[in-house]
Design a protein around this motif. Structure first.
Motif, short mmCIF file in Angstrom:
data_model
loop_
_atom_site.label_atom_id
_atom_site.label_comp_id
_atom_site.label_asym_id
_atom_site.label_seq_id
_atom_site.Cartn_x
_atom_site.Cartn_y
_atom_site.Cartn_z
N MET A 59 0.84 -1.19 0.00
CA MET A 59 0.00 0.00 0.00
C MET A 59 0.88 1.25 0.00
O MET A 59 2.02 1.24 0.44
CB MET A 59 -0.92 0.00 1.22
CG MET A 59 -1.97 -1.11 1.15
SD MET A 59 -3.46 -0.70 2.09
CE MET A 59 -2.83 -0.59 3.75
N SER A 60 0.30 2.33 -0.48
CA SER A 60 1.04 3.60 -0.53
C SER A 60 0.98 4.30 0.84
O SER A 60 0.18 3.92 1.71
CB SER A 60 0.39 4.52 -1.56
OG SER A 60 -0.91 4.85 -1.11
N ASP A 61 1.78 5.36 0.99
CA ASP A 61 1.68 6.16 2.22
C ASP A 61 0.26 6.74 2.36
O ASP A 61 -0.29 6.81 3.46
CB ASP A 61 2.77 7.24 2.27
CG ASP A 61 2.83 8.11 1.03
OD1 ASP A 61 2.05 7.88 0.08
OD2 ASP A 61 3.67 9.05 1.00
N GLN A 63 -2.52 5.36 1.37
CA GLN A 63 -3.44 4.32 1.86
C GLN A 63 -3.21 4.05 3.35
O GLN A 63 -4.18 3.91 4.10
CB GLN A 63 -3.24 3.03 1.06
CG GLN A 63 -3.85 3.08 -0.33
CD GLN A 63 -3.54 1.81 -1.10
OE1 GLN A 63 -2.39 1.52 -1.41
NE2 GLN A 63 -4.57 1.04 -1.41
N TRP A 64 -1.94 3.99 3.75
CA TRP A 64 -1.66 3.75 5.18
C TRP A 64 -2.24 4.89 6.02
O TRP A 64 -2.82 4.66 7.09
CB TRP A 64 -0.16 3.59 5.44
CG TRP A 64 0.33 2.22 5.08
CD1 TRP A 64 1.04 1.86 3.98
CD2 TRP A 64 0.10 1.01 5.81
NE1 TRP A 64 1.27 0.50 3.98
CE2 TRP A 64 0.71 -0.05 5.09
CE3 TRP A 64 -0.56 0.69 7.01
CZ2 TRP A 64 0.68 -1.38 5.52
CZ3 TRP A 64 -0.59 -0.63 7.43
CH2 TRP A 64 0.03 -1.64 6.70
N LEU A 67 -5.87 4.46 6.64
CA LEU A 67 -6.30 3.49 7.64
C LEU A 67 -6.70 4.21 8.93
O LEU A 67 -7.67 3.84 9.60
CB LEU A 67 -5.20 2.48 7.95
CG LEU A 67 -4.73 1.57 6.83
CD1 LEU A 67 -3.83 0.47 7.37
CD2 LEU A 67 -5.89 0.95 6.06
N ASN A 265 -5.07 -5.09 0.63
CA ASN A 265 -4.74 -6.44 1.07
C ASN A 265 -5.97 -7.30 1.30
O ASN A 265 -5.89 -8.52 1.39
CB ASN A 265 -3.87 -6.37 2.34
CG ASN A 265 -2.60 -5.59 2.09
OD1 ASN A 265 -2.31 -4.60 2.76
ND2 ASN A 265 -1.83 -5.99 1.08
N ARG A 300 -11.50 0.85 7.99
CA ARG A 300 -10.17 1.18 7.46
C ARG A 300 -9.91 0.45 6.13
O ARG A 300 -9.22 0.97 5.26
CB ARG A 300 -9.08 0.86 8.49
CG ARG A 300 -8.93 -0.59 8.87
CD ARG A 300 -7.82 -0.76 9.91
NE ARG A 300 -8.33 -0.42 11.23
CZ ARG A 300 -8.75 -1.31 12.14
NH1 ARG A 300 -8.69 -2.59 11.87
NH2 ARG A 300 -9.22 -0.92 13.30
N ASP A 301 -10.48 -0.76 6.00
CA ASP A 301 -10.32 -1.48 4.72
C ASP A 301 -11.05 -0.73 3.61
O ASP A 301 -10.55 -0.63 2.48
CB ASP A 301 -10.88 -2.89 4.81
CG ASP A 301 -10.24 -3.73 5.90
OD1 ASP A 301 -9.04 -3.56 6.15
OD2 ASP A 301 -10.94 -4.57 6.51
N ALA A 304 -8.89 2.06 2.52
CA ALA A 304 -7.72 1.64 1.72
C ALA A 304 -8.15 1.32 0.29
O ALA A 304 -7.44 1.67 -0.67
CB ALA A 304 -7.06 0.41 2.35
#
Ligand code: F0G
Length: 459
Positions: A59-61, A63-64, A67, A265, A300-301, A304
């Motif tokens: 994941m990219s920054d 996306q993180w 979360l 993920n 959070r999913d 993302a």
């Protein structure tokens, strides 16, 4: 600026995860304990893991960071509405129904539509879509064009459905026996090949004419749209987002595994226009997955996935992504390894029956190659051949799929060129010493998706 040669990462690496090469005795023990099934090998015992591109992306920054922004409300979470907005902006359908992954979307859709004795045409079904049709007593029918099964023909859109075959199939079975038609983009079981917009349009119009719902299995829609941009006349200058929008404009809905082109993920969704079908599906969703605004996912999913769907349409990313896969194919080809042509979007497909011509189909050369590749190099790949798709025929003898392949699936934004070079060197070495590789036999299997759990032995 110097010319950029080969794939260049449009990102730099901020977090790293250590991996280790596995000592030879450990690989041998892992193989024995796994029942010669690489699905049963602990990931810790794998050096480079090309089992799948599903759920294995980095994941990219952004996306993180997303979360942390995930809204964990049970009902009506902000993250759901963000996902809904992004999905609508790309896919264009009214209803967005989150699910924990792609096969849950398939299950819900087929539960609502497929009855025993029905037929579901697809270009080529993926294993979970096939199983989801068959478990309901339906027939999963593959109607890809003939070139899909001709690995040497280098054509731009080998994922295309054979429209003439579909037409006569509808005529023969009658539309009442065909609850939906699907197209898989890209065509994973047929070498990761794209489907052209012309073909999508033709299938869409044919289905509309017969009032048969037309759905996408959209896992790798962005890679498909990229190939359209690169290969189909008239689309060279169109942004991939607009190409994706046009693809979906000919359909009634899509099932999606966000573990691929969602760059997440976990996660998936079902998206469609039909209100009453959506109502029915949401009832099934509440029983099996969760409330309609989270469908088996954490807030959070959802976040993302929403961010991943935007990132995956970045054209620098798609250029890098497809050229990285092509880079691996180029290395292998220069070492003489027989490959399915042209190279797919997410994976390189080795023609295992040509790689190991001394192993007959009933000794599963593709499977044997996955065992040998792990044994020699600690690299994990997946068989897409006789174990995955073999079926008992009417005579009781096993019928094998036309293609016997091993897929090297490249996770998104995870491995570098040196990792891929290692894989290519290992395979080229193995090819030189191919005579030593032994066939396998199955000693235990389950009736559906047997490749996940089967135990085998070497012959
Ligand atoms: N459709 C296609 C074309 C797929 O490739 C997959 C998964 C699915 C549906 C199911 O999605 O895993 O989220 O439930 N393919 C993975 C693979 C497992 O390795 O190709 P899922």
């Amino acid at each position: 600026m110097p010319e950029i040669k080969g794939p260049i990462e449009p990102f730099r690496i901020k977090v790293v995860e250590p991996i280790r090469s596995i000592p030879q005795p450990d690989r041998e023990i892992a193989l024995q304990q796994s029942g010669f099934n690489i699905f049963n090998i602990p990931a810790e015992k794998v050096f480079i893991d090309l089992l799948t591109d599903s759920g294995t992306s980095a994941m990219s920054d952004g996306q993180w960071a997303g979360l942390v922004m995930g809204d964990e409300s049970y009902a009506g979470a902000k993250s759901f509405f963000r996902l809904e907005e992004v999905v609508r902006s790309i896919f264009g359908f009214t209803h967005v129904i989150p699910t924990h992954q792609g096969r849950a979307a398939e299950r819900l859709l087929f539960d609502a539509l497929v009855k025993p004795g029905d037929y579901v045409p697809n270009n080529i079904h993926f294993d979970t879509t096939r199983a989801n049709v068959e478990v309901r007593g339906g027939h999963a029918v593959d109607l890809a064009n003939d070139a899909a099964y001709q690995p040497d023909r280098d054509l731009p859109f080998k994922g295309d459905m054979d429209v003439a075959k579909l037409k006569s199939f509808i005529k023969a079975k009658g539309r009442k026996k065909i609850p939906l038609v699907m197209i898989t983009v890209t065509n994973n079981s047929g070498g990761g090949q794209p489907v052209s917009l012309k073909n999508i349009k033709d299938v869409g119009q044919l289905c509309a004419h017969h009032e048969i719902p037309f759905f996408f299995d959209a896992c790798r829609f962005a890679e498909n749209a990229w190939f359209i941009k690169k290969r189909e006349k008239g689309y060279e200058k169109k942004p991939v987002l607009e190409i994706a929008q046009e693809m979906f404009s000919y359909a009634d809905g899509a099932t999606m595994s966000a573990k691929k082109d969602g760059l997440a993920n976990i996660g998936g969704f079902l998206t469609l226009d039909d209100d009453s079908l959506a109502e029915k599906i949401k009832t099934g969703l509440v029983i099996g997955e969760g409330f309609p605004t989270y469908g088996g996912l954490a807030g959070r999913d959802l976040e993302a996935v929403a961010r991943g769907l935007r990132e995956v349409l970045d054209e620098d990313y798609l250029e890098y992504r497809t050229s990285q896969v092509a880079y691996l194919a180029g290395l292998l080809e220069s070492g003489g390894v027989p490959l399915f042509k042209p190279t797919g979007g997410h994976a390189v497909y080795i023609l295992a029956d040509r790689f190991l011509p001394h192993i007959p189909r009933h000794q599963y050369p593709g499977w044997a190659l996955t065992v040998a590749l792990y044994r020699e190099a600690g690299v994990r790949a997946v068989e897409i051949g006789g174990v995955m798709f073999g079926r008992k025929g009417k005579s009781g003898r096993e019928v094998y799929p036309e293609l016997e392949m091993v897929r090297l699936a490249v996770p998104r934004r995870v491995y570098t060129a040196s990792h891929l070079r290692y894989v290519a060197d290992a395979l080229i070495d193995l090819y030189k010493n191919r005579g030593k590789v032994r066939g396998v036999r199955i000693i235990r299997e389950s009736p559906y998706l047997r490749h996940f759990t089967a135990r085998l032995e070497e012959i």
